[in-house]
Scaffold this active site. Sequence first.
Site, PDB file in Angstrom:
ATOM      1  N   TYR A  19      -2.133  -0.259  10.144  1.00  0.00           N
ATOM      2  CA  TYR A  19      -2.358  -0.824   8.809  1.00  0.00           C
ATOM      3  C   TYR A  19      -1.077  -0.710   7.977  1.00  0.00           C
ATOM      4  O   TYR A  19      -0.610  -1.695   7.389  1.00  0.00           O
ATOM      5  CB  TYR A  19      -3.514  -0.078   8.121  1.00  0.00           C
ATOM      6  CG  TYR A  19      -3.645  -0.391   6.643  1.00  0.00           C
ATOM      7  CD1 TYR A  19      -4.016  -1.666   6.212  1.00  0.00           C
ATOM      8  CD2 TYR A  19      -3.391   0.583   5.677  1.00  0.00           C
ATOM      9  CE1 TYR A  19      -4.120  -1.954   4.857  1.00  0.00           C
ATOM     10  CE2 TYR A  19      -3.498   0.303   4.324  1.00  0.00           C
ATOM     11  CZ  TYR A  19      -3.864  -0.974   3.921  1.00  0.00           C
ATOM     12  OH  TYR A  19      -3.966  -1.249   2.578  1.00  0.00           O
TER      13      TYR A  19
ATOM     14  N   SER B 143       0.826  -1.208   0.000  1.00  0.00           N
ATOM     15  CA  SER B 143       0.000   0.000   0.000  1.00  0.00           C
ATOM     16  C   SER B 143       0.859   1.255   0.000  1.00  0.00           C
ATOM     17  O   SER B 143       1.977   1.263   0.546  1.00  0.00           O
ATOM     18  CB  SER B 143      -0.876  -0.011   1.252  1.00  0.00           C
ATOM     19  OG  SER B 143      -1.401   1.260   1.495  1.00  0.00           O
TER      20      SER B 143
HETATM   21  N1  LIG Z   1      -8.501   0.004  -2.154  1.00  0.00           N
HETATM   22  C1  LIG Z   1      -7.400   0.716  -1.974  1.00  0.00           C
HETATM   23  O1  LIG Z   1      -7.388   1.947  -2.163  1.00  0.00           O
HETATM   24  C2  LIG Z   1      -6.122   0.065  -1.550  1.00  0.00           C
HETATM   25  C3  LIG Z   1      -4.962   0.864  -1.452  1.00  0.00           C
HETATM   26  C4  LIG Z   1      -3.766   0.263  -1.067  1.00  0.00           C
HETATM   27  C5  LIG Z   1      -3.720  -1.088  -0.806  1.00  0.00           C
HETATM   28  N2  LIG Z   1      -4.864  -1.843  -0.871  1.00  0.00           N
HETATM   29  C6  LIG Z   1      -4.753  -3.263  -0.572  1.00  0.00           C
HETATM   30  O2  LIG Z   1      -5.287  -3.984  -1.666  1.00  0.00           O
HETATM   31  C7  LIG Z   1      -5.920  -5.190  -1.213  1.00  0.00           C
HETATM   32  C8  LIG Z   1      -7.352  -5.224  -1.679  1.00  0.00           C
HETATM   33  O3  LIG Z   1      -8.032  -4.085  -1.144  1.00  0.00           O
HETATM   34  P1  LIG Z   1      -9.564  -3.814  -1.387  1.00  0.00           P
HETATM   35  O4  LIG Z   1      -9.742  -2.352  -1.489  1.00  0.00           O
HETATM   36  O5  LIG Z   1     -10.071  -4.691  -2.476  1.00  0.00           O
HETATM   37  O6  LIG Z   1     -10.142  -4.289   0.016  1.00  0.00           O
HETATM   38  P2  LIG Z   1     -11.455  -5.139   0.348  1.00  0.00           P
HETATM   39  O7  LIG Z   1     -11.641  -5.012   1.827  1.00  0.00           O
HETATM   40  O8  LIG Z   1     -12.577  -4.742  -0.552  1.00  0.00           O
HETATM   41  O9  LIG Z   1     -11.011  -6.621  -0.015  1.00  0.00           O
HETATM   42  C9  LIG Z   1     -10.271  -7.450   0.848  1.00  0.00           C
HETATM   43  C10 LIG Z   1     -11.007  -8.763   0.945  1.00  0.00           C
HETATM   44  O10 LIG Z   1     -10.200  -9.635   1.741  1.00  0.00           O
HETATM   45  C11 LIG Z   1     -11.056 -10.432   2.547  1.00  0.00           C
HETATM   46  N3  LIG Z   1     -10.299 -10.837   3.735  1.00  0.00           N
HETATM   47  C12 LIG Z   1      -9.856 -10.051   4.751  1.00  0.00           C
HETATM   48  N4  LIG Z   1      -9.204 -10.792   5.655  1.00  0.00           N
HETATM   49  C13 LIG Z   1      -9.236 -12.081   5.207  1.00  0.00           C
HETATM   50  C14 LIG Z   1      -8.744 -13.303   5.710  1.00  0.00           C
HETATM   51  N5  LIG Z   1      -8.113 -13.355   6.887  1.00  0.00           N
HETATM   52  N6  LIG Z   1      -8.949 -14.426   4.994  1.00  0.00           N
HETATM   53  C15 LIG Z   1      -9.603 -14.382   3.805  1.00  0.00           C
HETATM   54  N7  LIG Z   1     -10.115 -13.249   3.290  1.00  0.00           N
HETATM   55  C16 LIG Z   1      -9.929 -12.111   3.982  1.00  0.00           C
HETATM   56  C17 LIG Z   1     -12.227  -9.516   2.892  1.00  0.00           C
HETATM   57  O11 LIG Z   1     -13.414 -10.249   3.188  1.00  0.00           O
HETATM   58  C18 LIG Z   1     -12.357  -8.676   1.623  1.00  0.00           C
HETATM   59  O12 LIG Z   1     -13.380  -9.175   0.777  1.00  0.00           O
HETATM   60  C19 LIG Z   1      -5.759  -5.177   0.299  1.00  0.00           C
HETATM   61  O13 LIG Z   1      -4.613  -5.906   0.632  1.00  0.00           O
HETATM   62  C20 LIG Z   1      -5.548  -3.708   0.628  1.00  0.00           C
HETATM   63  O14 LIG Z   1      -4.839  -3.551   1.835  1.00  0.00           O
HETATM   64  C21 LIG Z   1      -6.055  -1.292  -1.255  1.00  0.00           C
END
Ligand SMILES: NC(=O)c1ccc[n+]([C@@H]2O[C@H](COP(=O)([O-])OP(=O)(O)OC[C@H]3O[C@@H](n4cnc5c(N)ncnc54)[C@H](O)[C@@H]3O)[C@@H](O)[C@H]2O)c1
Length: 335
Positions: free
Chosen positions: A167, A142
């Site tokens: 985080y 991230s």
């Molecule tokens: N959306 C953003 O702006 C952004 C920015 C930087 C990094 N990220 C990273 O990208 C990835 C995806 O983000 P997103 O926005 O799609 O988030 P999101 O919360 O929509 O998706 C994450 C999914 O992971 C699942 N999850 C969480 N813990 C789990 C576990 N222990 N076992 C199995 N499933 C689990 C959740 O149910 C969720 O559906 C994440 O790692 C997030 O940290 C996202």
Amino acid sequence: MKILITGAAGFIGHYTAMHYAGRGDSVVGLDNINDYYEITLKHKRGQLGGFTSEAMESGKMVTSSIFPNYRFIKGDLTDKSFIDTLFKEEKFDIVCNLAAQAGVRYSIDNPYSYIQSNIVGFINILEACRHYPVKHLVYASSSSVYGMTEKTPFSEEDKCDNPASLYAATKKADELMAHVYSSLYKIPSTGLRFFTVYGPLGRPDMAPVLFMKAIMEDRPIKVFNHGNLFRDFTYIDDIVKGIAAVINSPAPTGNIPYRILNIGNSKPVALMDFIHAIEDVTEKKAILHYTEMQPGDVYITFADTTKLEKEFGYKPQTSIREGVKALYESMYGKV
Ligand SMILES: NC(=O)c1ccc[n+]([C@@H]2O[C@H](COP(=O)([O-])OP(=O)(O)OC[C@H]3O[C@@H](n4cnc5c(N)ncnc54)[C@H](O)[C@@H]3O)[C@@H](O)[C@H]2O)c1
């Protein structure tokens, strides 16, 4: 190619899974479908992927009704024996680990959720990749790892040891853990530092969806740090294209096959300009409620994407206006 995509019911995971399912690859999506935000949104994504409520049963592999090459299994990254068995049986070529406890503000009140999913969950993925080797492990890091860094734009070469939230600390820890496994066990790994991702079916805890809904419902928007914030908003399609550009190209097999890449728009937008873009598209005025900076937040995010451009000839392209319009259309119909 056989690919495991974790977090497949999540925002980025859903679109990534749809991309590979649409291409005809053999895809396994995994998610624990937790209730960090409304589960109905995860169900909606699941239905678009061709899954019924049957997919809600833990540990049961179900096949998409739309893509015969796309299977989904509900399960938790923290369940080591479940992860081991899955890797042993499926023998993945590629693992794309997008499951995580996301969100900066939630980590203030729920620290253990981050340690569980992002640290314990990630070590289970690394261990599984060690014992059931894969060609490439790609995982979500991230922009938040840059933390209090004052130098912009943020380059992969910058030191980032000043995280502002737990985080961010867990995401930096993931990168360090991946480095160890790439070094010791030669697992080719790439950590992708995503920058504020938005778009249709986007996360309801993040500013773009929160602001859009508030404006449409004539509710006030909380504008943190009195609007004096900049975010490098990146459209979902650009993120998926970035993942796809990188995934088939494992980190160079030097001494340590390890790589970190920024994927961001590289055009930070002032929060107020983002709000104005929503006002333009919705033709409604926002009600603004100015407030202080939130604990754990940072003032600016700004991706230096030179490395992504040089190595993969790829750079995100979608303008804020186009992205906001697509978000609006997905939530409220055509403009
Ligand atoms: N959306 C953003 O702006 C952004 C920015 C930087 C990094 N990220 C990273 O990208 C990835 C995806 O983000 P997103 O926005 O799609 O988030 P999101 O919360 O929509 O998706 C994450 C999914 O992971 C699942 N999850 C969480 N813990 C789990 C576990 N222990 N076992 C199995 N499933 C689990 C959740 O149910 C969720 O559906 C994440 O790692 C997030 O940290 C996202």
